[in-house]
Design an enzyme around this catalytic site. Structure first.
Site: not given
Length: 171
Positions: A116, A125-128
């Site tokens: 991540n 690419v929503p790693c948050h």
């Protein structure tokens, strides 16, 4: 051939990188694991029109799912993690453990966290959207304050004035 541009956002400048016209990087200023500038290629805004339009719509609250073509270079495990990140719905979160379980390896939450953290295309690419098992905001390459603001934005809890459409930079 690699190209890049820098565009403004409510979270500070974002560096967009493309290889052969396909988005392969989105980096925030001060981001952990940000590659050196010299690897971004020539400065040329032409390949990024669609990315900038979708980011602008996302920041305005009008876009929930990015539809950009992406080039995600990484190990097979990293690509699997990044694929799962893209499945987390807008405004929701998952824990590292939930992602590990979804990948068929419930003991791999630490490896999921490492993958991540190496996500090359933040926001899109929503790693948050990945949080700790206790619900805490753990680890984010762009900083925990940005992570909190992104999650608040998606939940509609941050003041709208912070999310004016970003200005585009000239090529």
């Amino acid at each position: 051939m690699k190209q890049h541009t820098v565009t403004d956002s409510p979270y500070g400048p974002l560096t967009l990188v493309a290889e052969d016209g396909v988005l392969c990087g989105l980096y925030m200023s001060g981001q952990r694991h940000r590659p050196p500038e010299e690897t971004f290629g020539v400065r040329d805004a032409r390949p990024f029109t669609e990315a900038e339009e979708q980011l602008e719509a996302y920041f305005a609250g009008d876009l929930k799912d990015f539809t950009l073509a992406l080039r995600l270079d990484g190990t097979p495990f990293q690509r699997a993690v990044w694929g799962r990140l893209r499945e987390i719905p807008y405004g929701e979160t998952r824990t590292y453990g939930e992602l590990a379980e979804a990948l068929g390896n419930p003991t791999a939450s630490r490896a999921v966290g490492l993958a991540n953290g190496r996500n090359p295309i933040g926001i899109v690419v929503p790693c948050h959207r990945v949080i700790g098992a206790s619900g805490s905001l753990t680890g984010y390459g762009g900083g925990l304050e940005r992570k909190k603001r992104l999650l608040d934005h998606e939940r509609g809890t941050e003041e709208a004035t912070l999310f004016q459409a970003p200005a585009r930079t000239a090529p």
